[in-house]
Design an enzyme around this catalytic site. Structure first.
Site, mmCIF file in Angstrom:
data_model
loop_
_atom_site.group_PDB
_atom_site.id
_atom_site.type_symbol
_atom_site.label_atom_id
_atom_site.label_comp_id
_atom_site.label_asym_id
_atom_site.label_seq_id
_atom_site.Cartn_x
_atom_site.Cartn_y
_atom_site.Cartn_z
ATOM 1 N N HIS A 76 0.837 -1.224 0.000
ATOM 2 C CA HIS A 76 0.000 0.000 0.000
ATOM 3 C C HIS A 76 0.863 1.263 0.000
ATOM 4 C CE1 HIS A 76 -3.911 -2.069 0.821
ATOM 5 N NE2 HIS A 76 -3.114 -2.956 1.377
ATOM 6 N N ARG A 113 -7.393 7.071 3.801
ATOM 7 C CA ARG A 113 -6.333 6.904 2.802
ATOM 8 C C ARG A 113 -6.682 5.733 1.890
ATOM 9 N NH1 ARG A 113 -1.453 4.128 2.093
ATOM 10 N NH2 ARG A 113 0.126 5.275 0.905
ATOM 11 N N ASN A 149 -10.309 -2.856 2.549
ATOM 12 C CA ASN A 149 -10.014 -2.855 1.120
ATOM 13 C C ASN A 149 -11.296 -2.630 0.327
ATOM 14 O OD1 ASN A 149 -7.243 -3.318 1.220
ATOM 15 N ND2 ASN A 149 -7.433 -5.547 1.094
ATOM 16 N N PHE A 162 1.265 -13.991 4.857
ATOM 17 C CA PHE A 162 1.280 -12.654 4.244
ATOM 18 C C PHE A 162 2.632 -12.308 3.598
ATOM 19 C CE2 PHE A 162 1.159 -7.907 4.396
ATOM 20 C CZ PHE A 162 0.067 -7.719 3.581
ATOM 21 N N ARG A 359 -2.532 -9.347 11.818
ATOM 22 C CA ARG A 359 -2.454 -7.931 11.423
ATOM 23 C C ARG A 359 -2.221 -7.055 12.642
ATOM 24 N NH1 ARG A 359 -7.443 -6.070 7.910
ATOM 25 N NH2 ARG A 359 -6.075 -4.341 7.395
ATOM 26 N N ARG A 370 8.592 2.650 9.868
ATOM 27 C CA ARG A 370 8.382 3.744 8.899
ATOM 28 C C ARG A 370 8.629 5.109 9.511
ATOM 29 N NH1 ARG A 370 4.228 5.607 6.261
ATOM 30 N NH2 ARG A 370 2.712 5.264 7.926
HETATM 31 FE FE1 HDD Z 1 -2.547 -4.763 5.466
HETATM 32 C C1 HDD Z 1 -1.128 -1.729 5.090
HETATM 33 C C2 HDD Z 1 -5.545 -3.514 4.277
HETATM 34 C C3 HDD Z 1 -3.902 -7.922 5.500
HETATM 35 C C4 HDD Z 1 0.225 -5.887 6.994
HETATM 36 N N1 HDD Z 1 -3.202 -2.969 4.795
HETATM 37 C C5 HDD Z 1 -2.457 -1.837 4.732
HETATM 38 C C6 HDD Z 1 -3.260 -0.752 4.245
HETATM 39 C C7 HDD Z 1 -4.508 -1.255 4.002
HETATM 40 C C8 HDD Z 1 -4.471 -2.656 4.361
HETATM 41 C C9 HDD Z 1 -5.698 -0.503 3.469
HETATM 42 C C10 HDD Z 1 -2.784 0.665 3.987
HETATM 43 C C11 HDD Z 1 -3.026 1.564 5.169
HETATM 44 C C12 HDD Z 1 -2.607 2.973 4.842
HETATM 45 O O1 HDD Z 1 -3.247 3.578 3.976
HETATM 46 O O2 HDD Z 1 -1.636 3.422 5.428
HETATM 47 N N2 HDD Z 1 -4.335 -5.570 4.912
HETATM 48 C C13 HDD Z 1 -5.459 -4.867 4.555
HETATM 49 C C14 HDD Z 1 -6.585 -5.788 4.516
HETATM 50 C C15 HDD Z 1 -6.121 -7.013 4.838
HETATM 51 C C16 HDD Z 1 -4.701 -6.878 5.111
HETATM 52 C C17 HDD Z 1 -8.006 -5.371 4.168
HETATM 53 C C18 HDD Z 1 -6.848 -8.311 4.941
HETATM 54 C C19 HDD Z 1 -8.083 -8.429 5.244
HETATM 55 N N3 HDD Z 1 -1.938 -6.584 6.092
HETATM 56 C C20 HDD Z 1 -2.654 -7.747 6.057
HETATM 57 C C21 HDD Z 1 -1.904 -8.799 6.722
HETATM 58 C C22 HDD Z 1 -0.730 -8.212 7.173
HETATM 59 C C23 HDD Z 1 -0.776 -6.826 6.758
HETATM 60 C C24 HDD Z 1 -2.370 -10.225 6.888
HETATM 61 C C25 HDD Z 1 0.419 -8.804 7.923
HETATM 62 C C26 HDD Z 1 0.388 -9.892 8.617
HETATM 63 N N4 HDD Z 1 -0.731 -3.975 5.886
HETATM 64 C C27 HDD Z 1 0.242 -4.606 6.580
HETATM 65 C C28 HDD Z 1 1.419 -3.718 6.906
HETATM 66 C C29 HDD Z 1 0.975 -2.365 6.285
HETATM 67 C C30 HDD Z 1 -0.379 -2.696 5.682
HETATM 68 C C31 HDD Z 1 2.744 -4.246 6.530
HETATM 69 C C32 HDD Z 1 1.940 -1.706 5.333
HETATM 70 C C33 HDD Z 1 1.968 -0.258 5.698
HETATM 71 C C34 HDD Z 1 1.203 -0.170 6.903
HETATM 72 O O3 HDD Z 1 0.773 -1.408 7.282
HETATM 73 O O4 HDD Z 1 0.960 0.841 7.525
HETATM 74 O O5 HDD Z 1 1.582 -3.632 8.277
#
Ligand code: HDD
Length: 693
Positions: A76, A113, A149, A162, A359, A370
């Protein structure tokens, strides 16, 4: 230099950094507040001599510049944010004690966002990808982050997968490409070996993954969460965002071209809509259910690869989200905003969904990486807007530091001893009973990977089904290893026979592979659900859409003013596309200014087009490839095309004069201009696509 005002960073009296409007009459200073006399030349020994290390002004400037970048989000990374509010329609006291849902008409500030998942920060807005839809509610009892999402299911069931999913989806590690797309071997290799992803694959291969705008897509909390009311009673809840603007996507060939013509297509669209006062809105919908439903439902409500069809649990609309303010500073707000799924408030609780549980670790951890400090909540966009009192202290960039002597509790300092816990008001986890041996197994109840994938597919209109097949063929055509392509088809055979055969033919497979071993052979024949189709949930009008009017000198003045009128009354925008950016002179000699020059404003940037040329203008444009593409692309992308008689030569040159169909409307007067706008409400003339081979 002009004396106009501009924005600058200033330190307030309390020492906090904030944005305020400053006048260019203000003196430029260093970060230490020292006035700068010369910002053009470094300090050197003689006019042609070496620069001196002593130059603290230059050193500070370069030092700061060197540190401007922070790590981009691992997923993202590319996103766009805006401020707004959430308004509660009715009190939900019986369901939850969450403060935000207690009072009808209450408005809570939010920051949202939107994002793409796979691409880097500088990638384009329209790859085929899931869109993030993350909402931070600044409630009176703390921040609640609903990090969702635009698709209600996910690729995997357990957070431990993941990193594998994301590694496989992003650029391949040896070569560093392809950027922002899943059309490559690693992704499809992983997917073909991960049958639980099949439902999500149907969604991502559908037009949901190429939305026309953030404004025209749904949002989903995905997981099952809990509501807990004041009496401690809990119900399950799934969250939905329904765009008031209706659903709309682009077509794939258009997406490919938009990425070149305007890589910022989605962020520009949101910025334009908000700055013009056309504030996008979504309604918050809830699917509420209890343990009894969860027990009898065909699938496990803790499995994030499954939906609960709206036919089974209807969506109850309880409020609206309005985005009405763009950010002042992209970095300060959109880049530094830190969403964490762990941010919940009293009245809302997690479920045991293993994806959600994972998560809850990942988001907090990633923000530290970050933003570099556990004090990221001191950054204004992340700070709650309600009072905060705690004993957490120090760390990098500690800005809001507790006052007084006591920095621990319990303490015996009386009133000066700082905040105290409050069992009556504080967050209490729902006391669900948990038991069982520690074990690494996937529950049997998570095992049916195909039934809902099929349900999604059969819920689509024929044209949407065609797009899913086309998308699979496109993606797999970029996969080099044939056995991976075959393995994907072997899964499709468990979803829909026709789809699998079509894709196999399209890929040129010599014979059909054997269907993949279904982990659970007892597939269900689920009924279609209309809510899963975009076309069945399209807009009712053309509001917020954009019409590109291709004009030349001498274009009919009366038709242009009719078009202006009908577009305005519909709430649609028009943008003039002209041979020169200086604009055109219409048939009455009046200057009409242009928004785009033809080769900078291809028709892919518009929802519908009008060809409003003079005879001579059409003749000239007939020899100009970008003008021909403007018309032929609009036709190929099934757009409604309005045209005047004088445009004939251009239509001929674009190869559509003989093919003019009901999606092409001759505009001669007020009535036909009106008729054109009415047709546009269908968004696309899909009938046309049936004639394409
Ligand atoms: Fe995630 C970002 C949505 C599964 C780990 N995720 C992130 C963002 C969204 C989602 C919208 C962007 C937030 C922003 O705008 O800053 N993610 C989802 C949805 C999931 C999902 C709807 C499943 C239902 N995510 C998921 C899993 C993991 C992560 C299973 C880790 C085990 N996601 C992350 C992250 C991020 C992220 C690495 C990257 C940047 C952040 O968090 O802030 O932690």
């Amino acid at each position: 230099m002009s004396k106009s005002s501009k924005k600058g960073a200033t330190l307030g009296q309390g020492g906090e950094l904030h944005q305020q409007t400053v006048n260019t009459e203000e003196t430029l200073t260093t970060q230490q507040g020292v006035p700068v006399a010369d910002d053009q030349n470094s300090l050197r020994a003689g006019p042609r001599g070496p620069t001196l290390l002593e130059d603290q002004v230059m050193r500070e400037k370069i030092f700061h510049f060197d540190h401007e970048r922070i790590p981009e989000r691992v997923v993202h990374a590319r996103g766009y944010g805006a401020h707004g509010y959430f308004e509660t329609y009715e009190s939900l006291t019986d369901l939850t004690c969450a403060d935000i849902f207690q009072r009808k008409g209450e408005k809570t500030p939010v920051f949202v966002r939107f994002s793409t998942v796979a691409g880097n920060k500088g990638s384009a807005d329209l790859p085929r990808d899931v869109r993030g839809f993350a909402v931070k509610f600044y409630t009176k009892e703390g921040n609640w982050d609903l990090v969702g999402n635009n698709i209600p299911v996910f690729f995997i069931q357990d957070a431990i997968k993941f990193p594998d999913l994301v590694h496989a989806a992003k650029q391949e590690p040896d070569r560093g490409f392809p950027q922002a797309q899943t059309a490559h071997d690693n992704f499809w290799d992983f997917i073909s070996l991960t049958p639980e992803s099949m439902n999500m694959i149907m969604w991502t291969m559908s037009d949901r993954a190429i939305p026309r705008s953030f404004r025209f897509m749904e949002g989903f909390g995905v997981h099952t969460f809990r509501f807990v009311n004041g009496g401690g009673k809990s119900t399950f809840v799934k969250f939905h965002w329904k765009p008031k603007q209706g659903l709309q996507s682009v077509v794939w060939n258009e997406a490919l071209k938009i990425n070149g013509a305007d890589p910022d297509f989605h962020r520009r669209d949101l910025w334009d809509a908000i700055t013009m006062g056309d504030y996008p809105e979504w309604e918050l919908g809830l699917q509420i259910f209890d343990e009894t439903f969860a027990e009898k439902f065909d699938f496990d409500v803790l499995d994030a690869t499954k939906i609960i069809p709206e036919e089974e649990i209807p969506v109850k609309v309880v409020g609206r989200l309005v985005l009405d303010r763009v950010v002042d500073n992209f970095f300060a707000e959109t880049e530094q905003v830190a969403f964490c799924t762990q941010n919940i408030v009293p009245g809302i609780d997690h479920s045991d969904d293993p994806l959600l549980q994972g998560r809850n670790f990942s988001y907090l951890d990633t923000q530290l990486k970050r933003l570099g400090s556990p004090n990221f909540t001191h950054i204004p966009v992340n700070a709650p807007k309600c009072p905060m009192h705690h004993f957490q202290q120090d760390g990098h960039m500690a800005i809001h530091n507790p006052k007084g002597r006591a920095n621990y509790e319990p303490n015996s300092w009386g009133k000066e001893g700082g905040p105290r816990e409050n069992p009556a008001k504080g967050f209490v986890s729902y006391g669900a009973s948990v038991n069982g041996p520690k074990t690494r197994v996937r529950s049997e109840t998570f095992a049916d990977h195909y039934s809902q994938a099929r349900q999604f597919y059969i819920s689509q209109t024929p044209i949407e089904q065609k797009h899913i097949g086309d998308a699979l063929m496109f993606e797999l055509s970029k996969v080099e290893r044939e056995e991976i392509r075959e393995r994907v088809v072997s899964h499709l055979l468990n979803i829909d026979d026709e789809l699998a055969k079509r894709v196999a033919r399209g890929l040129g497979l010599d014979k059909l592979p054997k269907p993949a071993d279904a982990a659970k052979p007892t597939q269900k024949n689920l009924p279609a659900s209309d809510k899963l189709s975009i076309i069945k949930n399209g807009p009712k009008n053309f509001k917020g859409r954009k019409i590109g009017i291709l004009m030349t000198d001498g274009a009919a003045a009366d038709i242009f003013s009719e078009m202006e009128k009908v577009a305005k009354s519909e709430g649609a925008l028009i943008e003039v596309v002209a041979p020169q950016i200086g604009g055109v002179k219409n048939s009455k000699g009046k200057k009409i200014s242009a928004g785009q020059k033809i080769d900078g404003g291809p028709s892919v940037l518009y929802d519908a087009v009008v060809i409003l040329t003079s005879k001579e203008g059409a003749e000239n444009l007939a020899g100009f490839p970008p003008a021909k593409d403007f018309v032929s692309d609009a036709f190929a992308h099934c757009k409604f095309i309005g045209f005047v008689k004088d445009a004939k030569m251009l239509l001929e040159a674009a190869g559509i004069a003989e093919k003019v169909d009901e999606g092409c409307v001759l505009i001669e007067d007020k009535k036909s201009a009106n008729n054109f706008i009415k047709r546009c409400r269908e968004v696309r003339f899909w009938e046309r696509e049936k004639n394409f081979s």
